[in-house]
Design a protein around this motif. Structure first.
Motif, PDB file in Angstrom:
ATOM      1  N   HIS A 111     -34.095 -27.414   7.274  1.00  0.00           N
ATOM      2  CA  HIS A 111     -32.804 -27.440   7.892  1.00  0.00           C
ATOM      3  C   HIS A 111     -32.501 -25.933   8.336  1.00  0.00           C
ATOM      4  O   HIS A 111     -32.793 -24.950   7.832  1.00  0.00           O
ATOM      5  CB  HIS A 111     -31.603 -27.945   7.178  1.00  0.00           C
ATOM      6  CG  HIS A 111     -31.252 -27.161   6.093  1.00  0.00           C
ATOM      7  ND1 HIS A 111     -31.735 -27.471   4.644  1.00  0.00           N
ATOM      8  CD2 HIS A 111     -30.377 -26.043   6.059  1.00  0.00           C
ATOM      9  CE1 HIS A 111     -31.211 -26.464   3.917  1.00  0.00           C
ATOM     10  NE2 HIS A 111     -30.527 -25.837   4.723  1.00  0.00           N
ATOM     11  N   LYS A 112     -31.840 -25.844   9.400  1.00  0.00           N
ATOM     12  CA  LYS A 112     -31.190 -24.598  10.002  1.00  0.00           C
ATOM     13  C   LYS A 112     -30.556 -23.621   8.885  1.00  0.00           C
ATOM     14  O   LYS A 112     -29.611 -24.379   8.269  1.00  0.00           O
ATOM     15  CB  LYS A 112     -30.497 -24.555  11.261  1.00  0.00           C
ATOM     16  CG  LYS A 112     -30.223 -23.245  11.870  1.00  0.00           C
ATOM     17  CD  LYS A 112     -29.594 -23.500  13.147  1.00  0.00           C
ATOM     18  CE  LYS A 112     -28.805 -21.940  13.746  1.00  0.00           C
ATOM     19  NZ  LYS A 112     -27.832 -21.459  12.888  1.00  0.00           N
ATOM     20  N   ARG A 113     -30.774 -22.632   8.490  1.00  0.00           N
ATOM     21  CA  ARG A 113     -30.039 -21.875   7.319  1.00  0.00           C
ATOM     22  C   ARG A 113     -28.522 -21.908   7.545  1.00  0.00           C
ATOM     23  O   ARG A 113     -28.243 -21.440   8.672  1.00  0.00           O
ATOM     24  CB  ARG A 113     -30.643 -20.789   7.037  1.00  0.00           C
ATOM     25  CG  ARG A 113     -29.881 -19.913   5.882  1.00  0.00           C
ATOM     26  CD  ARG A 113     -30.671 -18.762   5.479  1.00  0.00           C
ATOM     27  NE  ARG A 113     -31.994 -18.868   5.478  1.00  0.00           N
ATOM     28  CZ  ARG A 113     -33.252 -18.107   5.450  1.00  0.00           C
ATOM     29  NH1 ARG A 113     -32.831 -16.787   5.720  1.00  0.00           N
ATOM     30  NH2 ARG A 113     -34.268 -18.484   5.274  1.00  0.00           N
ATOM     31  N   THR A 114     -27.779 -22.347   6.724  1.00  0.00           N
ATOM     32  CA  THR A 114     -26.409 -22.493   6.835  1.00  0.00           C
ATOM     33  C   THR A 114     -25.821 -20.958   7.032  1.00  0.00           C
ATOM     34  O   THR A 114     -26.436 -19.946   6.157  1.00  0.00           O
ATOM     35  CB  THR A 114     -25.741 -23.160   5.524  1.00  0.00           C
ATOM     36  OG1 THR A 114     -26.284 -24.110   5.321  1.00  0.00           O
ATOM     37  CG2 THR A 114     -24.070 -23.068   5.597  1.00  0.00           C
ATOM     38  N   VAL A 115     -25.061 -20.560   7.764  1.00  0.00           N
ATOM     39  CA  VAL A 115     -24.317 -19.346   7.893  1.00  0.00           C
ATOM     40  C   VAL A 115     -23.382 -19.082   7.016  1.00  0.00           C
ATOM     41  O   VAL A 115     -22.311 -19.835   6.890  1.00  0.00           O
ATOM     42  CB  VAL A 115     -23.721 -19.012   9.428  1.00  0.00           C
ATOM     43  CG1 VAL A 115     -23.181 -17.666   9.514  1.00  0.00           C
ATOM     44  CG2 VAL A 115     -24.860 -19.257  10.346  1.00  0.00           C
ATOM     45  N   LYS A 116     -23.544 -17.978   6.197  1.00  0.00           N
ATOM     46  CA  LYS A 116     -22.654 -17.730   5.056  1.00  0.00           C
ATOM     47  C   LYS A 116     -22.259 -16.077   5.607  1.00  0.00           C
ATOM     48  O   LYS A 116     -21.220 -15.947   6.295  1.00  0.00           O
ATOM     49  CB  LYS A 116     -23.564 -17.593   3.789  1.00  0.00           C
ATOM     50  CG  LYS A 116     -23.626 -18.852   3.329  1.00  0.00           C
ATOM     51  CD  LYS A 116     -24.277 -19.143   1.809  1.00  0.00           C
ATOM     52  CE  LYS A 116     -24.464 -20.471   1.466  1.00  0.00           C
ATOM     53  NZ  LYS A 116     -25.175 -20.620   0.194  1.00  0.00           N
ATOM     54  N   ASP A 119     -25.851 -14.614   9.713  1.00  0.00           N
ATOM     55  CA  ASP A 119     -26.417 -15.527  10.799  1.00  0.00           C
ATOM     56  C   ASP A 119     -27.882 -15.251  11.113  1.00  0.00           C
ATOM     57  O   ASP A 119     -28.311 -14.205  11.615  1.00  0.00           O
ATOM     58  CB  ASP A 119     -25.738 -15.521  12.038  1.00  0.00           C
ATOM     59  CG  ASP A 119     -26.095 -16.820  12.708  1.00  0.00           C
ATOM     60  OD1 ASP A 119     -27.368 -17.550  12.342  1.00  0.00           O
ATOM     61  OD2 ASP A 119     -25.498 -17.050  13.871  1.00  0.00           O
ATOM     62  N   ASP A 125     -34.542 -23.540   6.007  1.00  0.00           N
ATOM     63  CA  ASP A 125     -34.545 -23.570   4.547  1.00  0.00           C
ATOM     64  C   ASP A 125     -35.233 -25.062   4.203  1.00  0.00           C
ATOM     65  O   ASP A 125     -34.752 -25.952   4.747  1.00  0.00           O
ATOM     66  CB  ASP A 125     -33.245 -23.521   4.062  1.00  0.00           C
ATOM     67  CG  ASP A 125     -32.728 -22.058   4.101  1.00  0.00           C
ATOM     68  OD1 ASP A 125     -33.526 -21.202   3.794  1.00  0.00           O
ATOM     69  OD2 ASP A 125     -31.552 -21.674   3.909  1.00  0.00           O
ATOM     70  N   ASP A 127     -36.105 -28.458   2.729  1.00  0.00           N
ATOM     71  CA  ASP A 127     -35.637 -29.710   1.968  1.00  0.00           C
ATOM     72  C   ASP A 127     -36.774 -30.463   1.327  1.00  0.00           C
ATOM     73  O   ASP A 127     -36.322 -31.143   0.306  1.00  0.00           O
ATOM     74  CB  ASP A 127     -35.062 -30.462   3.341  1.00  0.00           C
ATOM     75  CG  ASP A 127     -33.734 -29.947   3.927  1.00  0.00           C
ATOM     76  OD1 ASP A 127     -32.911 -29.036   3.154  1.00  0.00           O
ATOM     77  OD2 ASP A 127     -33.539 -29.740   5.093  1.00  0.00           O
ATOM     78  N   ASP A 152     -36.764 -29.704  11.657  1.00  0.00           N
ATOM     79  CA  ASP A 152     -35.673 -30.276  11.272  1.00  0.00           C
ATOM     80  C   ASP A 152     -35.509 -31.898  11.497  1.00  0.00           C
ATOM     81  O   ASP A 152     -34.521 -32.668  11.236  1.00  0.00           O
ATOM     82  CB  ASP A 152     -34.271 -29.721  11.561  1.00  0.00           C
ATOM     83  CG  ASP A 152     -34.211 -29.860  13.143  1.00  0.00           C
ATOM     84  OD1 ASP A 152     -34.927 -30.371  13.923  1.00  0.00           O
ATOM     85  OD2 ASP A 152     -32.893 -29.384  13.767  1.00  0.00           O
ATOM     86  N   THR A 160     -39.631 -20.224   9.208  1.00  0.00           N
ATOM     87  CA  THR A 160     -39.513 -20.211   7.704  1.00  0.00           C
ATOM     88  C   THR A 160     -40.194 -19.299   6.932  1.00  0.00           C
ATOM     89  O   THR A 160     -41.346 -19.128   7.340  1.00  0.00           O
ATOM     90  CB  THR A 160     -39.544 -21.792   7.150  1.00  0.00           C
ATOM     91  OG1 THR A 160     -38.948 -22.557   7.659  1.00  0.00           O
ATOM     92  CG2 THR A 160     -39.315 -21.731   5.351  1.00  0.00           C
TER      93      THR A 160
END
Length: 260
Positions: A111-116, A119, A125, A127, A152, A160
């Motif tokens: 999945h596209k890395r979650t923005v914390k 970005d 990342d 799964d 994805d 990745t």
């Protein structure tokens, strides 16, 4: 089958960029008996092509920021040129290899890395690993060669980290095999002194790792590499080693071994 050893090698750094070093490694890798998997990076080559196309590569904490244009570049380099050159050399050495991205046969779902805080764009990342289809290849004496491109399952390709892919494949296949993970780059291992290429730290456990990070000995791009090593060990991988291309030679004794 769980008693059978599966050798997993990830190659990157100057091993990829130096044709002589790469071809020498691939010849030795081809000679390994039993099931094996190869994962390759190619970040330096992607950076060169990006620059030639007028794109400015952006790196944060040793990881590439991947915008839409960069996804296209890294796919061309990783899944195209480098992957097929490696497969062709393995075939030359009588190793029946098959080049794959994560999208092929749905081998690696991400999945596209979650923005914390940062970005990273179209960075992926992992799964899930499709251990069933990978095992079909291994059981038919085919050596999978994975590049650092995942997907994805919604049509989006993702860049990745190749070390992460190697770690996750080793973990995923550990349900079926005793997996041994080898990270190959241009140095003989993790070095105590970067100016002394023989100052290899031969063993690193979790406590030693914390000390080396605090001392700044493990820094920059080595941080995510070591993180992937411990992720693999924590999730069932039997052995993890870091070293240069001589890791492929079982008689070599100078490298870094990691343990919990």
């Amino acid at each position: 089958m769980k008693n059978q050893v599966l050798q997993i090698f990830k190659i990157g750094g100057n091993v990829i960029n130096n044709n002589d070093a790469l071809n020498s490694f691939l010849k030795d890798f081809s000679a390994i008996e039993g099931p094996k998997i190869l994962i390759h990076g190619g970040g330096k080559k992607a950076t060169e092509l990006s620059s030639a196309m007028g794109l400015q590569p952006q790196m944060i904490n040793g990881r590439r920021v991947t915008d839409e244009a960069t996804v296209e570049v890294v796919t061309m380099v990783y899944a195209g040129l480098l992957n097929k050159k490696i497969v062709a050399q393995l075939q030359k050495n009588n190793c029946n290899a098959m080049g794959l991205s994560g999208a092929d046969a749905n081998c690696i779902l991400a999945h596209k890395r979650t923005v914390k805080d940062i970005d990273y764009g179209f960075a992926g990342d992992v799964d899930a690993i499709n251990d069933t289809i990978i095992d079909v290849l291994l059981q038919n004496n085919v050596t999978p060669v994975f590049c650092a491109i995942t997907h994805d399952k919604n049509g989006q390709l993702l860049n990745t980290n190749a070390d992460t892919i190697a770690s996750e494949i080793a973990v995923g296949m550990s349900k079926l095999y005793q997996t041994e993970l080898n990270f190959v780059f241009e140095l003989k291992g993790v070095l105590e002194n970067i100016d002394d290429k023989n100052s290899v730290i031969t063993h690193i456990n979790a406590k030693k790792h914390e000390q080396l990070v605090a001392q700044g000995i493990i820094a920059d791009g080595m941080i995510p590499k070591i993180h992937n090593c411990f992720n693999a060990l924590n999730k069932g991988v039997s052995k993890v080693k870091i070293g240069d291309a001589s890791l492929v030679d079982s008689s070599n004794k100078l490298y870094t071994t990691l343990s919990l």
